[in-house]
Design a protein around this motif. Structure first.
Motif, PDB file in Angstrom:
ATOM      1  N   PHE A 191       0.864  -1.186   0.000  1.00  0.00           N
ATOM      2  CA  PHE A 191       0.000   0.000   0.000  1.00  0.00           C
ATOM      3  C   PHE A 191       0.894   1.228   0.000  1.00  0.00           C
ATOM      4  O   PHE A 191       1.685   1.441   0.921  1.00  0.00           O
ATOM      5  N   ALA A 192       0.805   2.042  -1.056  1.00  0.00           N
ATOM      6  CA  ALA A 192       1.605   3.257  -1.179  1.00  0.00           C
ATOM      7  C   ALA A 192       0.732   4.475  -0.931  1.00  0.00           C
ATOM      8  O   ALA A 192      -0.334   4.622  -1.536  1.00  0.00           O
ATOM      9  N   VAL A 193       1.175   5.346  -0.038  1.00  0.00           N
ATOM     10  CA  VAL A 193       0.473   6.588   0.282  1.00  0.00           C
ATOM     11  C   VAL A 193       1.449   7.729   0.034  1.00  0.00           C
ATOM     12  O   VAL A 193       2.440   7.880   0.755  1.00  0.00           O
ATOM     13  N   SER A 194       1.185   8.529  -1.013  1.00  0.00           N
ATOM     14  CA  SER A 194       2.157   9.537  -1.426  1.00  0.00           C
ATOM     15  C   SER A 194       1.690  10.942  -1.063  1.00  0.00           C
ATOM     16  O   SER A 194       0.495  11.201  -0.941  1.00  0.00           O
ATOM     17  N   PRO A 195       2.629  11.892  -0.920  1.00  0.00           N
ATOM     18  CA  PRO A 195       2.329  13.261  -0.486  1.00  0.00           C
ATOM     19  C   PRO A 195       2.108  14.197  -1.660  1.00  0.00           C
ATOM     20  O   PRO A 195       2.303  13.827  -2.821  1.00  0.00           O
ATOM     21  N   PHE A 196       1.758  15.442  -1.352  1.00  0.00           N
ATOM     22  CA  PHE A 196       1.529  16.428  -2.410  1.00  0.00           C
ATOM     23  C   PHE A 196       2.808  17.079  -2.901  1.00  0.00           C
ATOM     24  O   PHE A 196       2.868  17.589  -4.024  1.00  0.00           O
ATOM     25  N   ASN A 197       3.849  17.093  -2.077  1.00  0.00           N
ATOM     26  CA  ASN A 197       4.934  18.046  -2.338  1.00  0.00           C
ATOM     27  C   ASN A 197       5.968  17.586  -3.348  1.00  0.00           C
ATOM     28  O   ASN A 197       6.733  18.413  -3.848  1.00  0.00           O
ATOM     29  N   PHE A 198       6.012  16.287  -3.667  1.00  0.00           N
ATOM     30  CA  PHE A 198       6.933  15.807  -4.691  1.00  0.00           C
ATOM     31  C   PHE A 198       6.228  14.800  -5.581  1.00  0.00           C
ATOM     32  O   PHE A 198       5.884  13.706  -5.126  1.00  0.00           O
ATOM     33  N   THR A 199       6.049  15.158  -6.825  1.00  0.00           N
ATOM     34  CA  THR A 199       5.491  14.222  -7.791  1.00  0.00           C
ATOM     35  C   THR A 199       6.363  12.974  -7.882  1.00  0.00           C
ATOM     36  O   THR A 199       5.858  11.856  -7.990  1.00  0.00           O
ATOM     37  N   ALA A 200       7.674  13.159  -7.806  1.00  0.00           N
ATOM     38  CA  ALA A 200       8.605  12.045  -7.928  1.00  0.00           C
ATOM     39  C   ALA A 200       8.423  11.027  -6.810  1.00  0.00           C
ATOM     40  O   ALA A 200       8.635   9.828  -7.015  1.00  0.00           O
ATOM     41  N   ILE A 201       8.043  11.485  -5.632  1.00  0.00           N
ATOM     42  CA  ILE A 201       7.867  10.552  -4.520  1.00  0.00           C
ATOM     43  C   ILE A 201       6.746   9.573  -4.828  1.00  0.00           C
ATOM     44  O   ILE A 201       6.848   8.372  -4.532  1.00  0.00           O
ATOM     45  N   GLY A 202       5.661  10.071  -5.441  1.00  0.00           N
ATOM     46  CA  GLY A 202       4.596   9.164  -5.830  1.00  0.00           C
ATOM     47  C   GLY A 202       5.084   8.098  -6.792  1.00  0.00           C
ATOM     48  O   GLY A 202       4.768   6.910  -6.646  1.00  0.00           O
ATOM     49  N   GLY A 203       5.880   8.519  -7.792  1.00  0.00           N
ATOM     50  CA  GLY A 203       6.422   7.561  -8.739  1.00  0.00           C
ATOM     51  C   GLY A 203       7.321   6.537  -8.086  1.00  0.00           C
ATOM     52  O   GLY A 203       7.401   5.387  -8.545  1.00  0.00           O
ATOM     53  N   ASN A 204       7.988   6.920  -7.008  1.00  0.00           N
ATOM     54  CA  ASN A 204       8.889   5.993  -6.324  1.00  0.00           C
ATOM     55  C   ASN A 204       8.165   5.134  -5.286  1.00  0.00           C
ATOM     56  O   ASN A 204       8.491   3.961  -5.115  1.00  0.00           O
ATOM     57  N   LEU A 205       7.195   5.715  -4.586  1.00  0.00           N
ATOM     58  CA  LEU A 205       6.493   4.933  -3.561  1.00  0.00           C
ATOM     59  C   LEU A 205       5.762   3.748  -4.184  1.00  0.00           C
ATOM     60  O   LEU A 205       5.735   2.649  -3.625  1.00  0.00           O
ATOM     61  N   ALA A 206       5.146   3.980  -5.337  1.00  0.00           N
ATOM     62  CA  ALA A 206       4.499   2.875  -6.037  1.00  0.00           C
ATOM     63  C   ALA A 206       5.507   2.076  -6.855  1.00  0.00           C
ATOM     64  O   ALA A 206       5.427   0.845  -6.931  1.00  0.00           O
ATOM     65  N   GLY A 207       6.473   2.770  -7.458  1.00  0.00           N
ATOM     66  CA  GLY A 207       7.377   2.121  -8.401  1.00  0.00           C
ATOM     67  C   GLY A 207       8.392   1.193  -7.771  1.00  0.00           C
ATOM     68  O   GLY A 207       8.660   0.110  -8.310  1.00  0.00           O
ATOM     69  N   ALA A 208       8.988   1.584  -6.638  1.00  0.00           N
ATOM     70  CA  ALA A 208      10.069   0.779  -6.058  1.00  0.00           C
ATOM     71  C   ALA A 208       9.613  -0.633  -5.690  1.00  0.00           C
ATOM     72  O   ALA A 208      10.273  -1.614  -6.048  1.00  0.00           O
ATOM     73  N   PRO A 209       8.486  -0.799  -4.984  1.00  0.00           N
ATOM     74  CA  PRO A 209       8.046  -2.171  -4.683  1.00  0.00           C
ATOM     75  C   PRO A 209       7.681  -2.958  -5.938  1.00  0.00           C
ATOM     76  O   PRO A 209       7.943  -4.162  -6.029  1.00  0.00           O
ATOM     77  N   VAL A 210       7.069  -2.275  -6.914  1.00  0.00           N
ATOM     78  CA  VAL A 210       6.645  -2.952  -8.136  1.00  0.00           C
ATOM     79  C   VAL A 210       7.851  -3.425  -8.942  1.00  0.00           C
ATOM     80  O   VAL A 210       7.851  -4.528  -9.508  1.00  0.00           O
ATOM     81  N   LEU A 211       8.902  -2.635  -8.984  1.00  0.00           N
ATOM     82  CA  LEU A 211      10.125  -3.047  -9.658  1.00  0.00           C
ATOM     83  C   LEU A 211      10.634  -4.370  -9.104  1.00  0.00           C
ATOM     84  O   LEU A 211      11.162  -5.203  -9.844  1.00  0.00           O
ATOM     85  N   MET A 212      10.445  -4.584  -7.804  1.00  0.00           N
ATOM     86  CA  MET A 212      10.934  -5.808  -7.167  1.00  0.00           C
ATOM     87  C   MET A 212       9.944  -6.971  -7.269  1.00  0.00           C
ATOM     88  O   MET A 212      10.120  -8.000  -6.619  1.00  0.00           O
ATOM     89  N   GLY A 213       8.895  -6.801  -8.081  1.00  0.00           N
ATOM     90  CA  GLY A 213       7.973  -7.899  -8.329  1.00  0.00           C
ATOM     91  C   GLY A 213       6.707  -7.874  -7.507  1.00  0.00           C
ATOM     92  O   GLY A 213       5.898  -8.810  -7.586  1.00  0.00           O
ATOM     93  N   ASN A 214       6.503  -6.810  -6.711  1.00  0.00           N
ATOM     94  CA  ASN A 214       5.289  -6.701  -5.913  1.00  0.00           C
ATOM     95  C   ASN A 214       4.166  -6.052  -6.716  1.00  0.00           C
ATOM     96  O   ASN A 214       4.398  -5.409  -7.736  1.00  0.00           O
ATOM     97  N   VAL A 215       2.942  -6.195  -6.206  1.00  0.00           N
ATOM     98  CA  VAL A 215       1.812  -5.425  -6.717  1.00  0.00           C
ATOM     99  C   VAL A 215       1.461  -4.367  -5.687  1.00  0.00           C
ATOM    100  O   VAL A 215       1.754  -4.509  -4.498  1.00  0.00           O
ATOM    101  N   CYS A 216       0.826  -3.281  -6.145  1.00  0.00           N
ATOM    102  CA  CYS A 216       0.683  -2.106  -5.293  1.00  0.00           C
ATOM    103  C   CYS A 216      -0.685  -1.464  -5.455  1.00  0.00           C
ATOM    104  O   CYS A 216      -1.186  -1.309  -6.569  1.00  0.00           O
ATOM    105  N   VAL A 217      -1.261  -1.066  -4.333  1.00  0.00           N
ATOM    106  CA  VAL A 217      -2.440  -0.211  -4.300  1.00  0.00           C
ATOM    107  C   VAL A 217      -1.945   1.173  -3.909  1.00  0.00           C
ATOM    108  O   VAL A 217      -1.344   1.347  -2.846  1.00  0.00           O
ATOM    109  N   TRP A 218      -2.181   2.152  -4.777  1.00  0.00           N
ATOM    110  CA  TRP A 218      -1.602   3.490  -4.612  1.00  0.00           C
ATOM    111  C   TRP A 218      -2.683   4.528  -4.359  1.00  0.00           C
ATOM    112  O   TRP A 218      -3.563   4.722  -5.176  1.00  0.00           O
ATOM    113  N   LYS A 219      -2.578   5.216  -3.192  1.00  0.00           N
ATOM    114  CA  LYS A 219      -3.468   6.335  -2.890  1.00  0.00           C
ATOM    115  C   LYS A 219      -2.651   7.624  -2.913  1.00  0.00           C
ATOM    116  O   LYS A 219      -1.880   7.903  -2.001  1.00  0.00           O
TER     117      LYS A 219
END
Length: 549
Positions: A191-219
């Motif tokens: 479960f990825a919960v990202s903030p408003f202040n960095f667009t890049a953080i959203g891409g990483n919070l969801a992306g990093a686990p998925v890169l390692m083969g996980n699935v992600c629910v992103w809010k």
């Protein structure tokens, strides 16, 4: 059913370097391109942003508005909130997509993220920047370093760090055996919960686990919904299969409560406030008996970041680094400088420099490239920051030497504000403000070591900090005493601006779990290693050699 595929015996990813920064100077091609993207986005507003579940757009009709903070009467987008039924469908869909995704060879997962990075670098660069500028109130430079360069770096270096992590294997093998380590994705969903202040953080919070083969629910954060949607669209165009990331804007209390009760919840990847993170940790603990495994908790939260200056500090550098660190993106960075400790021998010169530099700060709309600072994100933030400024005006121990005004008639504008206090433990020296307010305490230059302890011990946070000194022994002393005061420590540089692949980011104490975004360390949190031993020669007898007579 997972489809068998060929595996490469060995491969190397392309060479990875930090994304080159574009300057957006007058009459430049990139400025013209960005201005065209801003104009086009504004002409299409308000956009209609759906949830994305199992690769399909879902419009629930539960509409919220994302406003332009520099012009809050203008709606950037209307986005659909996920309801209870859709959240359940998103979780089920992610779990259904899990087997195929985790069985996808790393080279294929890596190719998706490398392609996403190239798309963000080229086709989508101005689009994602315009979304970040109009939606989150960033100027062109701040949007460039965030939604373009940093997000691209997260994806490219993520692949590099994953390759390195997979390469960490047992160094020894007994005769006729082969030992190896498999880095399995976690059981369940992230479960990825990202903030408003960095667009890049959203891409990483969801992306990093998925890169390692996980699935992600992103809010995503409500105030970053549109930019987050563009991030998702980039990953989808790059080839991310349906269901691997479920994009569900929604009311935080309801969505979070539902997710954290699910037995397949495997990990939280969070950036946001300390208060919310602690609440989530408690909720996870209260549900611990219901989970299939112990969830991983990865979080980066608040900060009360400092600039500490020795009597030998370079005044010009101190002044300009403090202005940048405290006021770029309106102080809305987790790493922003919000407390300073200046020696009395340098204070008159530093004060004059700060006031002079402050007078040059232009505040206004993000589409005017002359403006250094823009709006804060929303009414709640505006009111909170205004409250601290008003408190300082009435505090006998505080003096505002620059700024101190605000106006929310058009946008949520707060003039960058510099406070000087005689109390090193005043409210504005200890509480996180998350806005363009910095407080200064002037200490006696001969009390350097004593003040270092004050810096280290007077905050619950430990995210970033900077020490300015031209005396190497003083620098060593400061670095040692401040060892636990910041997870990112800067010498003769501002306390903001961590770069992926150069300064892995994260802090301890109340600032988070310090798992270091932008490094292999954080990727290791989203895998569950399995040690495998294969023996090539059969055991002929159970008797030990020492049993023989």
């Amino acid at each position: 059913m997972s489809v068998p595929s060929a595996n490469l015996a060995h491969f190397k990813i392309p060479a990875v370097t930090n994304e080159p920064m574009k300057a957006y100077g007058p009459n430049s091609v990139e400025r013209a391109g960005l201005q065209a993207a801003l104009k086009q986005l504004r002409s299409h507003a308000p956009l209609d942003i759906p949830c994305i579940v199992n690769g399909k757009e879902v419009r629930t009709g539960i509409i919220e508005k994302q406003l332009m903070p520099h012009e809050h009467k203008t709606v950037l987008c209307n986005y659909h909130n996920a309801d209870h039924t859709l959240v359940a469908k998103a979780i089920d869909g992610a779990l259904a997509a899990k087997l195929d995704w985790e069985n996808t060879p790393f080279n294929d997962r890596a190719a998706i993220f490398l392609k996403a990075a190239d798309l963000a670098s080229t086709k989508y660069r101005f689009t994602i920047m315009a979304a970040t500028m109009l939606g989150q109130g960033k100027n062109a430079w701040q949007a460039e370093i965030d939604s373009a360069a940093e997000m691209i770096d997260f994806w490219r270096f993520g692949v590099k760090f994953a390759e390195e992590l997979y390469g960490v294997q047992p160094p020894q093998n007994s005769a006729a055996t082969w030992n190896r380590t498999e880095y399995r994705p976690l059981e369940g969903f992230v479960f990825a919960v990202s903030p408003f202040n960095f667009t890049a953080i959203g891409g990483n919070l969801a992306g990093a686990p998925v890169l390692m083969g996980n699935v992600c629910v992103w809010k995503p954060a409500p105030a970053a919904t549109y930019a987050s949607y563009v991030v998702y669209e980039i990953m989808r165009e790059a080839g991310l299969p349906a269901g691997v990331i479920q994009f569900i804007p929604g009311p935080a209390p309801e969505v979070v409560a539902q997710v954290l009760k699910h037995p397949e919840f495997a990990a939280l990847h969070f950036t946001g406030s300390t208060h919310v993170f602690r609440k989530l940790w408690k909720d996870i603990g209260n549900n611990i008996e219901h989970y299939k495994s112990y969830p991983r908790i990865v979080g980066e939260t608040g900060g009360k970041n400092f600039h500490m200056v020795h009597k030998t500090g370079n005044v010009t550098s101190v002044v300009h680094n403090t202005i940048r660190s405290a006021f770029e993106y309106q102080g809305q960075k987790c790493s922003a400088c919000s407390r300073c400790y200046f020696p009395d021998n340098l204070w008159p010169e530093i004060k004059a420099g700060l006031v002079k530099a402050h007078a040059r700060i232009k505040v206004g709309g993000v589409e005017d490239f002359h403006n250094f600072a823009g709006p804060v994100i929303n009414q709640f933030s505006f009111d909170k920051i205004k409250g601290y400024i008003e408190w300082a005006k009435g505090d006998a121990e505080s003096e505002i030497i620059a700024g101190g005004t605000y106006d929310d008639s058009v946008g949520y504008y707060i003039q960058p504000t510099i406070i000087v206090t005689t109390n090193p433990k005043s409210r504005t020296m200890t509480e996180e403000i998350f806005g363009p307010v910095v407080t200064i305490y002037v200490y006696k230059a001969e009390e350097y070591e004593k003040t270092l302890h004050l810096v280290s011990d007077s905050s619950a946070y430990a995210l970033t900090g900077a020490l300015f000194s031209q005396d190497r022994y003083a620098t060593v002393l400061g670095a040692n005493i401040l060892r636990n005061a910041a997870g990112n420590f800067y010498i003769n540089d501002k306390c903001t601006g961590a770069v992926v692949g150069q300064q892995p980011f994260g802090g301890g104490r109340a600032s988070g779990t310090n798992d270091k975004a932008g490094s292999a360390a954080i990727l290791s949190r989203f895998v569950s290693p399995r040690s495998i031993k294969e023996t090539f020669v059969d055991l002929e007898d159970f008797v030990y050699p020492s049993n023989l007579v």
